[in-house]
Design an enzyme around this catalytic site. Structure first.
Site, PDB file in Angstrom:
ATOM      1  N   VAL A  21       0.852  -1.180   0.000  1.00  0.00           N
ATOM      2  CA  VAL A  21       0.000   0.000   0.000  1.00  0.00           C
ATOM      3  C   VAL A  21       0.895   1.239   0.000  1.00  0.00           C
ATOM      4  O   VAL A  21       1.687   1.428   0.920  1.00  0.00           O
ATOM      5  CB  VAL A  21      -0.918   0.024   1.240  1.00  0.00           C
ATOM      6  N   CYS A  22       0.789   2.052  -1.042  1.00  0.00           N
ATOM      7  CA  CYS A  22       1.633   3.248  -1.132  1.00  0.00           C
ATOM      8  C   CYS A  22       0.923   4.425  -0.490  1.00  0.00           C
ATOM      9  O   CYS A  22      -0.046   4.949  -1.041  1.00  0.00           O
ATOM     10  CB  CYS A  22       1.964   3.557  -2.583  1.00  0.00           C
ATOM     11  N   LEU A  23       1.414   4.796   0.663  1.00  0.00           N
ATOM     12  CA  LEU A  23       0.755   5.840   1.436  1.00  0.00           C
ATOM     13  C   LEU A  23       1.843   6.527   2.269  1.00  0.00           C
ATOM     14  O   LEU A  23       2.651   5.850   2.905  1.00  0.00           O
ATOM     15  CB  LEU A  23      -0.283   5.162   2.352  1.00  0.00           C
TER      16      LEU A  23
END
Lengths: 282, 264
Positions: A108-110
């Site tokens: 998850v790119c956050l």
């Protein structure tokens, strides 16, 4: 100190949670239990307090509507000084990238997870705010989540992406999850919630399938990935009906698998990969 | 299904970022393991070892030693200003019961103020409780010498120490947001004060600038003198009092990227 690596199932941090960390994790969970944000369900792991299981239900009027997105989180020993690690398990065994910011590997790119640029994690955040941030990635027009895309590369891309996501949501995160095709070890409490939520969303699922029936057998285009994806709405409708009958008749036993750890789970997933991805040509 | 887009662009740059980040983390870990969170008192001359062949710095150390007797090093982990500032402030307060009691009142009122600004009650409470707990523990100790020993022990326990840092970061963020009309002119670019706080103040390990110090001083009702020691050719270190014209109760040494505590 920040940790390397994003994957909670491959995290190598040993040792135990500090006293403050374990009480904070419990309080974080408690706030979600007492005041549950819509579409967000969590449960702590029975054996390991560091591990949290979460299901985010796709929000209405998004292509993710009614889908079950199962995440595994692992808190560091000094939580909340550092953020948890997060992985999306609902990927059709690593075959579907559900969002420009959520890879088929489950990453998850956050920015608050330290996996993307932007505002970093702050200890004033908590599990619910983290999960809400992830939920907000699953929005109406996920195409534009891709950094730098303020307008479509090819006109119609955003609509095509939504059609693709909507189909994959029904195929992988509704039918696939209810049938537990990928043999994920989802905690009982979350399975119960999935069963109830499935019935609540059932009419919508059917409506989506029927509205898109004219696309059955045609090719979908994922603007982010080459490869052929065929529409299977006819088949999906049949699967939905079967699942409903089982849930209603309480013979819903797809989950009667022996429980396993997340490490086992990774191996199992690899074994199951061929089965899971059979409906998609690449 | 080949994730072409992913592997060609996003992941490629992502991997490189990750490699750089991993390297950086490795360095950070090594530093962290070799330096105490807050060290023991050392004579100013102990700085000489770090700059044995450096004429500019040696001159400045001489200047520093003419004004200050001791220093206390802090771990260079990006939290050094907040850790040094809180430690030095509390250490100073332990010499004066009345000042200590007044400070306690300021802290007691601060949680409510933060919640009013929109910080989530229960996460704020977590750090506030620890901060108050530390104040109580210190306040209960009879002699200043014993209390200072306890302060030193608590600040070298990662759990307590980090929680103190977090709470001061939140107080600083609160101060910036409450007085945003004043502080906005110090923020470069298009960022709002709230954005700035989320990006540069609230996250751990983010280094502090002038603006952090101003707001932290205001939040803690404290004056601080920062002595700047750098490569500039002047033989004298530049001193800066914040807020201006204040009678500083905390003295900090700034070398590029890092703060330590100074003692007169």
């Amino acid at each position: 100190m920040p940790r390397s690596g994003w994957d909670p199932t491959e995290d190598s941090e040993q040792g135990t949670l500090t006293a403050t960390a374990s009480s904070r994790i419990k309080r974080d969970l408690m706030t979600i239990f007492t005041d549950p944000p819509p579409g967000l369900f969590v449960v702590g792991d029975e054996l390991n307090l560091k591990i949290i299981h979460a299901i985010i239900v796709g929000v209405m009027d998004t292509p993710y509507e009614g889908g079950f997105f199962y995440f595994v989180l692992k808190c560091p020993n000094d939580y909340p000084i550092r953020p948890p690690k997060v992985k999306l398990m609902t990927t059709d065994a690593g075959n579907v990238r559900f969002n420009p910011n959520i890879y088929s590997s489950g990453k998850v790119c956050l920015s608050i997870l330290g996996t993307w640029n932007g505002p970093a994690w702050s200890p004033a955040q908590q599990l619910s705010s983290l999960l809400l941030s992830i939920q907000s990635l699953l929005n109406e027009k996920p195409y534009f989540n891709e950094p730098g895309l303020v307008q479509e590369q090819i006109p119609g891309d955003s609509k095509r992406y939504n059609e693709f996501i909507q189909h994959e949501t029904l195929r992988v995160s509704v039918c696939g999850m209810m049938e537990n095709q990928c043999r994920l070890s989802i905690p009982e409490q979350l399975k119960d919630i999935m069963g109830k939520t499935f019935l609540e969303f059932y009419d919508q699922y059917v409506e989506i399938a029927k509205n898109n029936m004219h696309l059955d057998g045609t090719e979908m285009i994922d603007p982010f990935n080459k490869g052929r994806h065929l529409c299977h709405y006819k088949n999906l409708l049949l699967r939905l009906e079967k699942i409903r009958a089982k849930v209603m008749g309480k013979t819903w036993n797809f989950f009667k698998e022996p429980s396993c750890t997340n490490v086992d789970l990774k191996e199992r997933q690899t074994n199951e990969e061929a089965k899971c991805s059979s409906t998609i040509a690449s | 299904m080949g994730d072409e887009f992913e592997s060609d662009t996003v992941v490629a740059s992502g991997n490189q970022d990750e490699l750089i980040m991993q390297q950086q983390r490795q360095i950070e870990r090594e530093i962290s393991e070799s330096t105490a969170l807050v060290g023991d008192l050392e004579p100013i001359a102990s700085l000489n070892n770090e700059y044995s062949n450096d004429v500019v710095y040696l001159e400045k150390i001489k200047d520093l030693a003419s004004k200050y007797k001791y220093m206390r090093r802090t771990r260079p982990d990006g939290n050094c200003f907040f850790r040094a500032f809180t430690y030095a402030k509390l250490e100073r307060l332990l010499d004066n019961k009345i000042d200590f009691a007044n400070f306690y009142k300021i802290v007691e009122g601060s949680k409510h103020a933060l919640v009013e600004l929109g910080f989530p009650q229960f996460t704020v409470e977590d750090f506030y409780d620890t901060f108050i707990d530390v104040l109580k523990r210190l306040g209960d100790i009879k002699t200043a010498t014993d209390a200072k020993k306890e302060l030193h022990t608590l600040f070298n326990e990662q759990g307590y120490s980090d929680y103190m840092v977090v709470y001061l970061r939140l107080l600083t963020s609160g101060q910036l947001q409450r007085d945003q009309d004043f502080y906005s002119c110090f923020i470069e670019g298009e960022r709002t004060v709230a954005d700035f706080c989320h990006q540069e103040v609230e996250p751990m390990y983010k280094e502090s600038d002038h603006i952090h110090i101003m707001a932290a001083c205001a939040a803690m009702n404290t004056g601080v003198r920062v002595v700047y020691m750098d490569r500039g050719t002047s033989k004298i270190n530049i001193e800066h009092d914040l807020p201006e014209g204040t009678q500083p109760s905390v003295h900090l040494l700034y070398r590029p990227g890092h703060y330590d505590i100074l003692y007169l």
